[in-house]
Structures are given as C-alpha cells and as structure tokens.
Scaffold this motif. Sequence first.
Motif, PDB file in Angstrom:
ATOM      1  N   ARG A   1      -3.667  12.546   7.377  1.00 19.91           N
ATOM      2  CA  ARG A   1      -3.526  11.178   7.861  1.00 19.91           C
ATOM      3  C   ARG A   1      -4.545  10.214   7.268  1.00 19.91           C
ATOM      4  O   ARG A   1      -4.291   9.019   7.172  1.00 19.91           O
TER       5      ARG A   1
ATOM      6  N   PHE B   1       1.470  15.244   2.178  1.00 19.06           N
ATOM      7  CA  PHE B   1       1.173  13.883   1.730  1.00 19.06           C
ATOM      8  C   PHE B   1       1.997  13.585   0.489  1.00 19.06           C
ATOM      9  O   PHE B   1       1.819  14.202  -0.562  1.00 19.06           O
TER      10      PHE B   1
ATOM     11  N   ARG C   1      -3.657   4.351   2.254  1.00 12.89           N
ATOM     12  CA  ARG C   1      -2.522   3.745   1.580  1.00 12.89           C
ATOM     13  C   ARG C   1      -1.937   2.607   2.399  1.00 12.89           C
ATOM     14  O   ARG C   1      -1.565   1.563   1.863  1.00 12.89           O
ATOM     15  N   GLU C   2      -1.887   2.803   3.720  1.00  8.53           N
ATOM     16  CA  GLU C   2      -1.361   1.739   4.580  1.00  8.53           C
ATOM     17  C   GLU C   2      -2.215   0.485   4.518  1.00  8.53           C
ATOM     18  O   GLU C   2      -1.735  -0.614   4.726  1.00  8.53           O
TER      19      GLU C   2
ATOM     20  N   GLU D   1      -2.990   8.767   4.265  1.00  6.96           N
ATOM     21  CA  GLU D   1      -1.943   7.805   4.649  1.00  6.96           C
ATOM     22  C   GLU D   1      -2.565   6.497   5.125  1.00  6.96           C
ATOM     23  O   GLU D   1      -2.093   5.410   4.794  1.00  6.96           O
TER      24      GLU D   1
END
Lengths: 361, 361
Positions: B141, B163, B147-148, B144
């Motif tokens: 996470r 991922f 990237r978010e 992630e």
Amino acid sequence: VEAVTTPEPRPTITEVARLAGVGRSSAARALGNYGSVSPRTRERVQAAARELGYEANELARSMSTGETRTIGVVLADIANPFFAGVLRGVTDVCAAEGFDTIVVNTDENVERERAAVRLLVTKQVDGIVISPAGGAAADPRHLEAARERGVPVVQLDRTLSRFDGPAVVLDNRGAAYTATVELLRAGHRRIALAWGPWMAAPPTTVCDLEAGAELDLSTTRERLQGHLTALREAGVAPDPRLVMTGEQTAAGVAAFLGAMLDDDERPTAVVVTETDAALGVLQVLRERGLRCPDDLSVVGFDDAPWVQYLDPPLTVVRQPVQELGEGSARALFELVRNTEAVPSFVHLPATITRRRSVARV
Amino acid sequence: VEAVTTPEPRPTITEVARLAGVGRSSAARALGNYGSVSPRTRERVQAAARELGYEANELARSMSTGETRTIGVVLADIANPFFAGVLRGVTDVCAAEGFDTIVVNTDENVERERAAVRLLVTKQVDGIVISPAGGAAADPRHLEAARERGVPVVQLDRTLSRFDGPAVVLDNRGAAYTATVELLRAGHRRIALAWGPWMAAPPTTVCDLEAGAELDLSTTRERLQGHLTALREAGVAPDPRLVMTGEQTAAGVAAFLGAMLDDDERPTAVVVTETDAALGVLQVLRERGLRCPDDLSVVGFDDAPWVQYLDPPLTVVRQPVQELGEGSARALFELVRNTEAVPSFVHLPATITRRRSVARV
C-alpha cells in the motif's frame, strides 16, 4: 509492452486556494505555517486541503525554517567499492539524524565537482561531505563559496592544501609505511609503488618525484612519503623509476607493472594503494605466466570481502572505510549544529592483515 | 585537535524583508516569483537581496513549480556491489537529466522501506525507483499511496505481485535456467540452489517449495522456476532438500552448504544466485579442506571485476547491473513526463561467462 495509467496529479496550493476562496499566497502562508493569516482563512484553507487530500509538505516547512534536512555527498564514483563503503557510512549517520543524502559522482572531473557544489548550495543542503577531485587542489574556491553561504563542508579521505577546513582522513602515510616495512622485513629491496603522484613527464630524480607529489592529492602525497620514509629507514635508496607516475587507474597499474616486469632491474615486490588496482597486478602477472608471490610479492590496500578468496589471498593494509564515512558525517553534523570547536583533522589508522602474497627473498 | 571558525549564516528571507522594509510574505513572493507584488516592492526586495547576498533558491522555485528535480532511490544496501552498480546506473541517467538522487538503504526491512517512501513523498520527489524488500510483497500500500499522490514509482530488479506498476528487471528465470543447464551438461545430477525462497520450515516436497516461492520476492521465485525447469527438461527429479530455504545471506549459504557437504547424498554442484554469496561457498570449502571444482562445481551470478581472479576463477551468469539502474531511471522519467504508454516490464537478459569452477563428472 503494455500501457499503464498516468497517475492522478497531486493537488497544488493553487487548487486548495481556489476551493477555499482565498489567494494563493494566503493559502501558502496558512499551509506553510509562516507569515500572518486570519484564523478564519486558516480554517477554510485547512478544510480545503483536507478535502483535496493536500498535505503540508517538506518544501513549505523548509521555506519557513531554512533547513532542508539534506546533506550533499560529492565523491568520485559510487560504483567503486571504496566509495560504496564510505557512502554507506555517511548515509547510516544521516539516517540516524533524520537527514537525507543527495549523492553526486564527479568521476574525478573538477568541472563536474564545481557544478555539483554550486547546485547543492542552491538547493540549500544543510552541509556537504566531499572527497575532492585531484585537479581541485589548485583552486578550491567552490568550497570556500559554499562555506561563505553558510553551507559547512567536510573533506573526506582527501584534503586540499589550499582549503582550510575540517577533514576526516585515513592515515595514508602510516598505511604506506606499514605496507613497505612488511616487504622490507621479508628481504625485498626493489619495491615498486603503484600508484605515486600523477606527473606530466616521468621524474628523473627522487627530488622531482617529491615535487610532483606536492601538486597531487593529499592521499597520493602522504602514501609516497610513508613509502619513502620506510625505504630510507631501512637504508634503501629510493629509485624514482619504481614509482608509478602515469594514469591513476587499474589499467594504468597494469601498464606500469608490465613495463617494469620486462625490465632487467625489475622489482621483486609492489605496494598497491587501491583495492581494484590490485586486480591490475594479478592481470599483468597472469598475462606473463608469472605467479604471486613467487615472481612478485604484493601488499594491497583495503580489505574487501573477496580479497581473502583471491589467488593468492592478498596481504593488505586494512583501512576503516565505513568508519571514514561515519566520521565525516558526524563531523559535518557538529558544524551544522554550530558546535564551537570542531576537530579540524581526524586520522583513522590502518592495520595490516597478513595472507599469502608476500614471499621471503 | 584545532577549532575552526563557525561559518557566517546565510541571509534569510526575514533579513531581506527587514532591510527592504516590507513584510516577510511580500519578500517571499517577490523572491520566489509567485503571487502578486507591486513593482516598487519587488524592486526594494531585490535591492535588499543583492545587498545581503541572498540568492533566489531552489526551494522557492520548487514552491512555485511543484517540481523538485529530485528522484528517490530506495534499495537494500548501497555497500552491496550489486546495488552499488545499479545506483551508478540510476545516478548517471538522473545527472544527464539534471535531476538529483536521494538514496535510502532499507537493509531489507519493510518498516524502514515504508517510512522512506512516506518521507520521499512528503519531500515531493518527482519519482521513486525502488527495489522492494521481500516482506513488502503482502502489503504494497505504501507504493500505491505514493502513486496516488502523483509520485510515479518504478520497481527495480524485483516486483511485488500485488503492485501493478512498471518494472525493469533481470531475466532471473533465464539466468537460473542457463546456470543449471551448464551444470547438467557437465554431467551433474545433484545440483543445489543457494538460495531458494525463505520458508519458516524446510519443505518436504517440491510442491511445498513452489508454494513457498509464491510468497517470496519475484527474483527468488523466478530463479527457482528456471532451476526446476532445467532439471525437469533433463529428466532429473528435483529434490527439495537441495534448495536452500533458510537465512538469505552469504553466512546462510555457508551454513546450508556446510550441512549439505556433511550429508551422504551430497550435491556435486551448486548454483549461487548472489555475488557475495559465492564467497560463502568458497569459505565453506576452505574450512573443510575441499576444492572447487574437484569436490564441488559452482556457477555464480553477476560478474564483479574480481570474480575472474578468485581461486578458482568462477563461471557466472552475467547480469547487466548498470543497465538495470539506467533502464529503471529512464522508465521513471517517461512516467514523470506523463508519457502515455510506458512499458510495464523490461527484461534484461543474462549471458554466461565460462571459467574454471565447473568440472565434468
């Protein structure tokens, strides 16, 4: 080959300001926690920031504190195992202090070094650890300029004679002295040194050689001094032809020793002052069908994990590489914190590890 | 031990504002080139900045552009020659693009990796190149989340199955296949693999072993697959006891092989998948008075400059380490520039270099 989704851009201060219905600079003040801002504006900006997923960032914090919590590390080549070990020491201390490290390779190029130092100062790093390139000795103004802008500089491994700043270095004089004494005690009298100072023309006298060393890096100069001292103490007259003064690389060592070994008055032993350059010695022996230590005794520098598994396992003077990196970073943090008295020189001693690359003659 | 002078502090925005007789936020706007500021204020601030030697800095520029021109590099240990080579590749590409690199070591510790990624995002790096720690596979996470927030991530050398992002990796399946085939062709049938997947308990069946590999890093899993495929193609039934599933270090390799060599059904050959772990094999042979390749044939991975000078010179599958670093950095810049199609996987092939560590049986 597949396509991946372009990421969502992260929210900007401008978007937060638009949503909060305030100006960009008010939003920046509210988020960066500087300047004056009304409680109401601050509240609206913070609500907008939460809604957009904007996070107060390090840049804003740095703008208000003037501290980037980043250290610049300038060295020749991180792929060289010596510098990789040094860098590990620097980053360990920085991480423990909550600082990041920005790493720049110069490949011993002075222009690249100057540009790197300028850029690091512009980026407002909190300090610089540098292993200066050889050519920087004549003109260390880039280091002075950094210090004048309040960016402390610690020299690592090498010192520039014209830059009066703190340094953490290895005891190169002692290391070369120890290596040479080891060979003298085994009965060797014709002992080569790879490498000595770089010189435009080969020296014809020892005096020439010592003058050449004055213009080179502190490391090269001090190793030559340690080597010559050991010879003189043992009553051996130094021969300038036995000191390598050409290209300072593993290939240079191979070329130098190749020429030496084809000579009538060839050396029976060599001190090799760089980890990887010892490989140049092994290469040249292999090419000629010669053996170490029967045909040539070798004492190397540094003790990489693989040195004991070479054919033959090398006798080396062991230098505390990681401690060198750690010590430099610690000295820098003392300067960053404005400690009044900072030791200007720290010498880390070398020890000898005896293996099977030295034969008695 | 001498004392050195504490450096002059560099001028701050506050001092510039005071001299110009304007507020701090006006001075910041004038110097950082954002927000609105009257021509008269701008002029006074600029004059004050010149007088104090204040220079518009990268931080101010970053505040207004949102770009720090910095790439975060997260890897296990830069003192490991594999990662030192990789990092050199990454920094070369970044330097050519005018970007700096911030380097973080995780020592394969997942918590340290998560903290590093969080911090890099907060520092607004323009992207992250990461060689994820083994334990991160179950919960990626943190990648992630980066990237978010608009920080692109490229995986280097290893990929996390959960991922879904771009990666530049070596062809580990092909490399292990090639190494095992080399030994099969020399007549070996009992071939050990060091290392395989880490497992809490030693596997009793090959099926167990393959299940264990599903939970480990992509590199370990793919190497096991390549190894097993080569055995099966040659009609050799894999023996789970010949695959190391304990501590994944050079010391772990020494312990595993030590136990194997004391066994009646000992292997006649071993594939060693890490540069430094090959040293563990040489150590264990030396301790038992055994010789490579007479008592044990060895095929290693990677081709460090010293591998050809070992006793004996090792046969290795050569992986393009620096190209791995360069490729990852290039993939990241494509993402940073929002190129629409980015290759999600790039495989770099291995080649074999034959030396003297494989004997015919």
